[in-house]
Design an enzyme around this catalytic site. Structure first.
Site, PDB file in Angstrom:
ATOM      1  N   ASN A 135       1.176  -1.070   0.270  1.00 42.24           N
ATOM      2  CA  ASN A 135       0.316   0.035   0.573  1.00 42.24           C
ATOM      3  C   ASN A 135       0.641   1.085  -0.170  1.00 42.24           C
ATOM      4  O   ASN A 135       1.451   1.139   1.106  1.00 42.24           O
ATOM      5  CB  ASN A 135      -0.674  -0.454   1.441  1.00 42.24           C
ATOM      6  CG  ASN A 135      -1.238   1.348   1.042  1.00 42.24           C
ATOM      7  OD1 ASN A 135      -1.931   1.943   0.172  1.00 42.24           O
ATOM      8  ND2 ASN A 135      -2.342   1.283   2.882  1.00 42.24           N
ATOM      9  N   TRP A 136       1.278   1.647  -1.432  1.00 42.90           N
ATOM     10  CA  TRP A 136       2.067   2.769  -0.928  1.00 42.90           C
ATOM     11  C   TRP A 136       1.329   4.565  -0.605  1.00 42.90           C
ATOM     12  O   TRP A 136       2.405   5.507  -0.735  1.00 42.90           O
ATOM     13  CB  TRP A 136       2.254   3.197  -2.872  1.00 42.90           C
ATOM     14  CG  TRP A 136       3.246   2.840  -3.228  1.00 42.90           C
ATOM     15  CD1 TRP A 136       4.042   1.473  -2.418  1.00 42.90           C
ATOM     16  CD2 TRP A 136       4.178   1.943  -4.997  1.00 42.90           C
ATOM     17  NE1 TRP A 136       5.422   0.483  -3.765  1.00 42.90           N
ATOM     18  CE2 TRP A 136       5.586   1.019  -4.565  1.00 42.90           C
ATOM     19  CE3 TRP A 136       4.078   2.904  -5.556  1.00 42.90           C
ATOM     20  CZ2 TRP A 136       5.946   0.825  -5.254  1.00 42.90           C
ATOM     21  CZ3 TRP A 136       4.519   3.231  -6.810  1.00 42.90           C
ATOM     22  CH2 TRP A 136       5.901   2.235  -7.180  1.00 42.90           C
ATOM     23  N   LYS A 137      -0.012   4.235   0.178  1.00 44.31           N
ATOM     24  CA  LYS A 137      -0.913   5.650  -0.125  1.00 44.31           C
ATOM     25  C   LYS A 137      -0.371   6.258  -0.380  1.00 44.31           C
ATOM     26  O   LYS A 137      -0.224   6.647  -1.912  1.00 44.31           O
ATOM     27  CB  LYS A 137       0.176   5.863   2.297  1.00 44.31           C
ATOM     28  CG  LYS A 137       0.013   4.342   2.526  1.00 44.31           C
ATOM     29  CD  LYS A 137      -0.444   4.064   4.568  1.00 44.31           C
ATOM     30  CE  LYS A 137      -0.509   2.930   4.911  1.00 44.31           C
ATOM     31  NZ  LYS A 137      -0.601   3.310   5.749  1.00 44.31           N
ATOM     32  N   HIS A 161      -9.833   1.029   4.953  1.00 44.63           N
ATOM     33  CA  HIS A 161      -8.616   1.718   5.420  1.00 44.63           C
ATOM     34  C   HIS A 161      -8.831   1.931   6.643  1.00 44.63           C
ATOM     35  O   HIS A 161      -9.672   3.723   6.375  1.00 44.63           O
ATOM     36  CB  HIS A 161      -7.616   2.205   4.715  1.00 44.63           C
ATOM     37  CG  HIS A 161      -6.092   1.617   5.041  1.00 44.63           C
ATOM     38  ND1 HIS A 161      -5.752   2.935   5.695  1.00 44.63           N
ATOM     39  CD2 HIS A 161      -5.004   1.285   4.855  1.00 44.63           C
ATOM     40  CE1 HIS A 161      -4.753   3.084   6.932  1.00 44.63           C
ATOM     41  NE2 HIS A 161      -4.588   1.625   5.822  1.00 44.63           N
ATOM     42  N   GLU A 198      -7.149   5.073   7.548  1.00 46.69           N
ATOM     43  CA  GLU A 198      -6.922   6.004   7.053  1.00 46.69           C
ATOM     44  C   GLU A 198      -8.283   6.921   7.093  1.00 46.69           C
ATOM     45  O   GLU A 198      -8.257   8.035   7.119  1.00 46.69           O
ATOM     46  CB  GLU A 198      -5.917   6.516   6.458  1.00 46.69           C
ATOM     47  CG  GLU A 198      -4.730   6.366   7.828  1.00 46.69           C
ATOM     48  CD  GLU A 198      -2.894   5.700   6.911  1.00 46.69           C
ATOM     49  OE1 GLU A 198      -3.077   5.993   5.265  1.00 46.69           O
ATOM     50  OE2 GLU A 198      -2.826   4.857   7.279  1.00 46.69           O
ATOM     51  N   GLU A 230      -6.528  -5.158  10.406  1.00 49.29           N
ATOM     52  CA  GLU A 230      -4.233  -4.255  10.590  1.00 49.29           C
ATOM     53  C   GLU A 230      -5.010  -3.900  11.665  1.00 49.29           C
ATOM     54  O   GLU A 230      -6.195  -2.345  11.709  1.00 49.29           O
ATOM     55  CB  GLU A 230      -5.047  -3.114   9.125  1.00 49.29           C
ATOM     56  CG  GLU A 230      -4.638  -3.581   7.846  1.00 49.29           C
ATOM     57  CD  GLU A 230      -3.794  -2.462   7.048  1.00 49.29           C
ATOM     58  OE1 GLU A 230      -2.798  -3.372   6.378  1.00 49.29           O
ATOM     59  OE2 GLU A 230      -4.541  -1.528   6.704  1.00 49.29           O
ATOM     60  N   GLY A 290       2.120   1.991  10.642  1.00 51.17           N
ATOM     61  CA  GLY A 290       3.226   3.210  10.655  1.00 51.17           C
ATOM     62  C   GLY A 290       3.110   3.768  11.885  1.00 51.17           C
ATOM     63  O   GLY A 290       3.932   4.459  11.842  1.00 51.17           O
ATOM     64  N   SER A 329       2.783  -2.480  10.313  1.00 52.04           N
ATOM     65  CA  SER A 329       4.370  -2.375  10.441  1.00 52.04           C
ATOM     66  C   SER A 329       4.980  -3.801  10.175  1.00 52.04           C
ATOM     67  O   SER A 329       5.507  -4.388  11.089  1.00 52.04           O
ATOM     68  CB  SER A 329       4.335  -1.983  11.883  1.00 52.04           C
ATOM     69  OG  SER A 329       4.084  -0.603  12.163  1.00 52.04           O
ATOM     70  N   GLY A 374       2.755  -1.651   4.419  1.00 52.16           N
ATOM     71  CA  GLY A 374       2.676   0.262   4.309  1.00 52.16           C
ATOM     72  C   GLY A 374       4.528   0.615   3.779  1.00 52.16           C
ATOM     73  O   GLY A 374       4.806   0.410   2.952  1.00 52.16           O
ATOM     74  N   GLY A 375       4.660   1.024   4.985  1.00 51.36           N
ATOM     75  CA  GLY A 375       6.476   1.225   5.073  1.00 51.36           C
ATOM     76  C   GLY A 375       6.470   1.044   4.636  1.00 51.36           C
ATOM     77  O   GLY A 375       7.946   0.974   3.509  1.00 51.36           O
TER      78      GLY A 375
HETATM   79  P1  PGA Z   1       2.328  -0.007   7.224  1.00 57.41           P
HETATM   80  O1  PGA Z   1       0.968   0.582   6.880  1.00 57.41           O
HETATM   81  O2  PGA Z   1       3.013  -1.629   6.905  1.00 57.41           O
HETATM   82  O3  PGA Z   1       3.092   1.435   6.939  1.00 57.41           O
HETATM   83  O4  PGA Z   1       2.238   0.236   9.184  1.00 57.41           O
HETATM   84  C1  PGA Z   1       0.344  -1.001   6.764  1.00 57.41           C
HETATM   85  C2  PGA Z   1      -1.212  -0.596   5.896  1.00 57.41           C
HETATM   86  O5  PGA Z   1      -2.187   0.994   6.666  1.00 57.41           O
HETATM   87  O6  PGA Z   1      -1.734  -0.618   5.509  1.00 57.41           O
END
Ligand code: PGA
Length: 259
Positions: A13-15, A99, A101, A171, A177, A217, A238-239
């Protein structure tokens, strides 16, 4: 993960990161690590502006292109929105919905998550439905009740044939994050619970076949242990999906063959 019954999925997930010009070097660096087997799929959910480049450059590398959001409407005067028809027409195969976010910063309700889920399935795109509890809910012992509610709400009106085209991602919000990963036991406990909810709603066969991912994470160091859990069928990352070497290490942790 249980490749005998279901697909392993490593989804990045590149966000709101990466430019169009970043796609080519990223794919070049990653491509030698993508498994050839059909039982393990590598997906990158990229910003809308990067979809065309990822579809073009990722194809040969067996990277499947995903999106990060979709409109609940099919077409019309909805400035800034992208419909499931448009994503499907472009060639997108997966799309993240619900998600945390988007739930938090865009006030997305469970009803909206459900509408988006159904819009995607209708157009043949696989929703990656995100569910997860806050730290407060976990500390109050409300994790399972909350997950139960979110899963059932997201899947309202989705029948068993439609479910075949859905993926669920657990999640925990406190792990996203933050560098604070759920332990493999915590991830397994909730992913297993999600499978039990699916069994209750759709029966044993559907529960056995659905891919359930862990996200929050996940990184090159902890992926192997998380992915070794029987009910964790992959990751939503994500990251660590922004760095090809880290993402490659996570893909390799699935044990899938890239020869
Ligand atoms: P993260 O994000 O790996 O940076 O914690 C995961 C996500 O939000 O899908």
């Amino acid at each position: 993960m249980n490749p005998k019954y279901r697909k392993t999925i490593i989804a990045g997930n590149w966000k709101m990161n990466m430019l169009v010009s970043d796609v080519k070097p990223f794919v070049e660096e990653l491509k030698g690590y993508i498994p050839k087997t059909k039982t393990c799929e590598t997906v990158l959910c990229v910003p809308a502006v990067n979809i065309a480049a990822m579809l073009k450059l990722g194809k040969e590398a067996r990277i499947v292109c995903g999106a990060q959001d979709v409109s609940k409407y099919d077409k019309g005067a909805y400035t800034g929105e992208i419909s499931a028809s448009q994503l499907a027409d472009a060639g997108v195969k997966y799309c993240i919905v619900g998600h945390s976010e988007r739930r938090e910063y865009h006030n997305e309700s469970d009803m909206l998550v459900n509408a988006k889920t159904r819009a995607l399935i209708e157009k043949g795109i696989c929703p990656i439905i995100c569910v997860g509890e806050s730290l407060e809910q976990r500390e109050m012992g409300l994790t399972m009740a909350h997950i139960n509610y979110q899963v059932r709400a997201a899947l309202a009106g989705v029948d068993v044939t439609m479910l075949r085209h859905c993926v669920i991602a657990y999640e925990p919000i406190w792990a996203i994050g933050t560098g604070k990963t759920a332990t493999s036991d915590q991830a397994e406990e909730v992913c297993r619970e999600i499978r039990l909810i699916i069994r209750d709603m759709y029966g044993a066969r559907a529960a056995r076949s659905i891919s359930i991912l862990y996200g929050g994470s996940m990184n090159a160091k902890n992926a192997a242990e998380l992915l070794a859990q029987p009910d964790v069928d992959g990751g939503l990352i994500g990251g660590a999906s922004l760095k090809p070497q880290d993402f490659a290490t996570i893909i390799s942790a699935t044990g899938a063959d890239n020869e």
